[in-house]
Scaffold this active site. Structure first.
Site, PDB file in Angstrom:
ATOM      1  N   LEU A  20      34.507  29.295   5.046  1.00 28.00           N
ATOM      2  CA  LEU A  20      34.078  28.659   3.806  1.00 28.00           C
ATOM      3  C   LEU A  20      34.170  29.619   2.630  1.00 28.00           C
ATOM      4  CD1 LEU A  20      32.904  26.047   2.602  1.00 28.00           C
ATOM      5  CD2 LEU A  20      30.629  26.921   3.155  1.00 28.00           C
ATOM      6  N   THR A  38      32.947  39.993  -1.757  1.00 30.42           N
ATOM      7  CA  THR A  38      32.596  41.057  -0.827  1.00 30.42           C
ATOM      8  C   THR A  38      32.940  40.631   0.597  1.00 30.42           C
ATOM      9  OG1 THR A  38      30.320  40.490  -0.172  1.00 30.42           O
ATOM     10  CG2 THR A  38      30.626  41.509  -2.341  1.00 30.42           C
ATOM     11  N   ASP A  64      28.985  46.695   3.010  1.00 32.50           N
ATOM     12  CA  ASP A  64      28.058  46.459   4.111  1.00 32.50           C
ATOM     13  C   ASP A  64      26.777  45.924   3.484  1.00 32.50           C
ATOM     14  OD1 ASP A  64      26.263  46.488   6.207  1.00 32.50           O
ATOM     15  OD2 ASP A  64      26.779  48.501   6.896  1.00 32.50           O
ATOM     16  N   ASN A  91      26.909  33.976   1.459  1.00 27.70           N
ATOM     17  CA  ASN A  91      27.630  33.199   2.457  1.00 27.70           C
ATOM     18  C   ASN A  91      27.868  33.959   3.761  1.00 27.70           C
ATOM     19  OD1 ASN A  91      29.605  31.002   3.382  1.00 27.70           O
ATOM     20  ND2 ASN A  91      30.954  32.791   3.281  1.00 27.70           N
ATOM     21  N   SER A 142      23.045  28.246   4.183  1.00 30.88           N
ATOM     22  CA  SER A 142      22.276  28.179   5.416  1.00 30.88           C
ATOM     23  C   SER A 142      23.107  27.410   6.440  1.00 30.88           C
ATOM     24  CB  SER A 142      20.926  27.511   5.151  1.00 30.88           C
ATOM     25  OG  SER A 142      20.169  27.369   6.322  1.00 30.88           O
ATOM     26  N   TYR A 156      20.482  32.562  15.863  1.00 33.90           N
ATOM     27  CA  TYR A 156      21.129  32.071  14.640  1.00 33.90           C
ATOM     28  C   TYR A 156      20.144  31.231  13.829  1.00 33.90           C
ATOM     29  CZ  TYR A 156      24.663  29.824  11.672  1.00 33.90           C
ATOM     30  OH  TYR A 156      25.393  29.365  10.610  1.00 33.90           O
ATOM     31  N   LYS A 160      18.629  31.586   9.903  1.00 33.80           N
ATOM     32  CA  LYS A 160      18.789  30.515   8.920  1.00 33.80           C
ATOM     33  C   LYS A 160      17.442  29.889   8.540  1.00 33.80           C
ATOM     34  CE  LYS A 160      23.233  30.814   8.491  1.00 33.80           C
ATOM     35  NZ  LYS A 160      23.803  31.396   7.253  1.00 33.80           N
ATOM     36  N   THR A 191      36.513  25.830  10.506  1.00 33.40           N
ATOM     37  CA  THR A 191      36.837  27.219  10.220  1.00 33.40           C
ATOM     38  C   THR A 191      36.988  27.937  11.563  1.00 33.40           C
ATOM     39  OG1 THR A 191      34.517  27.924  10.202  1.00 33.40           O
ATOM     40  CG2 THR A 191      35.436  27.071   8.128  1.00 33.40           C
TER      41      THR A 191
END
Length: 287
Positions: A20, A38, A64, A91, A142, A156, A160, A191
């Site tokens: 994304l 970045t 980083d 992101n 998120s 995960y 989030k 993706t």
């Protein structure tokens, strides 16, 4: 937010070498905006973009996000290079699929250092710039798994869920400074999120969670067949920022909406079931 109409906007987007984030950078450059992108590998980002973009409006930075000094330097370079900052998109992230029991201390720290500490580093560095300008927009990407949890995705979800809480509090804190906050909650997008390059797995597994082993196989097979279109997702994020008004949460994908609807119903059932018992712990009224 007071979105700039007299000039292209200046964006800082993290996690841009694929998925994304990459689609978002590509679309922003096509629009004529300026982007600090970045990534853990600027070379990978530039290779993915190819020769199709105007490099004069792109500032690729290898950062980083867990390093506060590197993040602060990225924000400073953005304002020096482009003359300001309008929109921040957090992101960066990756998936992790394992049972809670199989998740090591290192796994937990790596995930939360990126998903929570990394975001906090970006916010601390960017907010003084936006606050001084009294305008801006922060987009925190998120997931539907920031709203509901499923077996195998506990780590995960932990990252989030934390991002959701940070974002809700932040939105109230910065509203008086003309800064808008949006939480984006995608479902499964087409993706490479479900490839072995992006989806982390535990170093050690046990025989006690065969359903999760099967889930891993199913998710890897799902790659390339996900419901969501990342190009449309990128446009939806841009449209929300440009509009300047809208709900705090922006669900992306009918699967995200369906999972969230089920969670809301479950919460309503839980509230109804405890409506009479919850007051039992209140301190008795005196006088």
């Amino acid at each position: 937010m007071a979105f700039p109409t007299d000039r292209p906007a200046i964006w800082l987007v993290t996690g841009t070498s694929r998925g994304l984030g990459l689609h978002l950078v590509r679309r922003l450059l096509e629009r004529g905006d300026s982007v600090t992108a970045t990534t853990r590998s600027s070379d990978r980002l530039l290779a993915a973009l190819g020769d199709e973009v105007d490099a004069s409006r792109l500032l690729p930075l290898t950062v980083d996000l867990r390093d506060e000094a590197q993040v602060a330097a990225a924000v400073r370079k953005t304002t020096e290079h482009f003359g300001g900052l309008d929109v921040v998109v957090n992101n960066a992230g990756y998936g992790f699929l394992a049972a809670v029991e199989e998740t090591s201390d290192r796994d937990v720290r790596d995930m939360l250092d990126l998903q929570v500490v990394g975001v906090w580093n970006v916010l601390r560095a960017a907010l003084p710039v936006l606050r001084e300008r009294r305008s801006g927009h922060i987009v925190n990407v998120s997931s539907v798994l920031g709203l509901t949890a499923v077996p195998g995705w506990a780590l995960y979800c932990a990252g989030k869920f934390a991002l959701e809480g940070i974002s809700e509090a932040l939105a109230a804190e910065v509203a008086d400074f003309g800064i808008d906050v949006t939480i984006v909650e995608p479902g499964y997008f087409r993706t490479d999120f479900l490839t072995t390059d992006s989806l982390a797995l535990p170093a050690d597994t046990t025989e006690h969670y065969p359903a999760i082993r099967a889930m891993v196989d199913d998710h890897l097979k799902l790659q390339g067949g996900q419901l969501g279109d990342p190009a449309k997702g990128a446009r939806a994020i841009i449209d929300r920022v440009v509009a300047g008004e809208g709900p705090l949460r922006r669900l992306l994908g009918s699967d995200s909406h369906a999972y969230t609807t089920a969670k809301v119903r479950a919460l309503r059932d839980n509230l109804d079931a405890t409506a009479t018992t919850a007051p039992a712990t209140d301190h008795p009224t005196t006088g």
